[in-house]
Motif scaffolding. Structure first.
Motif: not given
Length: 276
Positions: A146, A177-179, A175, A33, A181
């Motif tokens: 992303t 955690r964004k990856s 970041d 991320g 999700q």
């Protein structure tokens, strides 16, 4: 060009991509991320160590705006070689083929100023029109975030799995955690998470110094119920090797041992991946 002609060409290219992907046993997208976490170094060394173990491996760099695989392997200045209608990847070793977008550049420091559709097109071409041959592993190094590149890989390679790289501190983990999700939303399985730069081993006294903290990646993996593949330390030898265009297999270091442990954990999780 009419819409009908474009659709026909897209369908024909998709057929070539699917034909190639059927000859690849395992497809792995190395992503993060956040930039600067050592993702490309991890991707390169995973590919090199897998090839050292006897696996036929392809390493594809689709980081359009910051390709670094060529530099890490000492291939800076190598240009794409086209024979007939096929691009020829660089044969780094008997078991490792490499292809980087950097091969399109006249000069290594030239920028590629491309919008989304062009980036999507070149990634698809690198899957459709490259003489990869049958592979045990295709390792794909994508840029941080992303955006177009990881999304194109996810949409084009339905059975691709993600290896997510992070450093231990919270600003990187946010970041990551964004990856995670992102992978959930595009239905990409996460093979595991690697915590890089996890402590610095003092070469003088051998003590471990948690410069960027340690353990954050493992805690994040546990919280999201995804496999934790292992930790890699801050190692000046890896930096020196990367700048010299030599992979981690050239080292006799603690880092190489940890990388091999990560590779073995990956192989344990993949069906029919173990060498007899």
């Amino acid at each position: 060009m009419s819409c009908n002609t474009h659709d026909q060409e897209f369908a024909a290219q998709s057929q070539k991509i699917n034909h190639f992907l059927q000859s690849v046993k395992h497809k792995l997208l190395v992503m993060s991320g956040k930039g600067g976490v050592g993702k490309s170094t991890v991707a390169t060394n995973l590919a090199v160590l897998l090839s050292d173990l006897g696996y036929s491996t392809g390493l594809l760099d689709v980081d359009v705006h910051g390709p670094s695989i060529a530099g890490l392997l000492g291939l800076t200045g190598w240009r794409l070689n086209v024979v007939g209608d096929q691009i020829q990847p660089y044969l780094y070793t008997e078991n490792l083929k490499v292809l980087s977008i950097q091969g399109l550049l006249e000069q290594p420091d030239d920028p590629l100023i491309w919008r989304g559709p062009v980036k999507i097109g070149i990634i698809r071409q690198f899957l459709a029109d490259v003489n990869w041959g049958p592979l045990d592993f295709l390792i794909i190094d994508s840029p941080p975030g992303t955006g177009d590149e990881p999304l194109t890989v996810a949409q084009t390679i339905p059975d691709c799995q993600a290896v997510i790289v992070t450093t231990p501190q919270e600003i990187a983990l946010a970041d990551v955690r964004k990856s995670i999700q992102f992978c959930q939303q595009v239905h990409m399985n996460i093979l595991g998470l690697i915590e890089n730069m996890s402590g610095f081993v003092c070469p003088a006294c051998g003590s471990l110094h948690a410069i960027f903290k340690t353990g954050g990646g493992e805690k994040t993996a546990a919280a999201w119920d995804i496999p934790f593949l292992g930790r890699l330390p801050l190692d000046p030898g890896v930096v020196t090797a990367g700048d010299a265009g030599r992979a981690v297999d050239s080292l006799t270091s603690h880092t190489k041992e940890k990388m091999l442990e990560i590779v073995k954990k990956m192989l344990e999780q993949l069906p029919n991946a173990q060498k007899s």
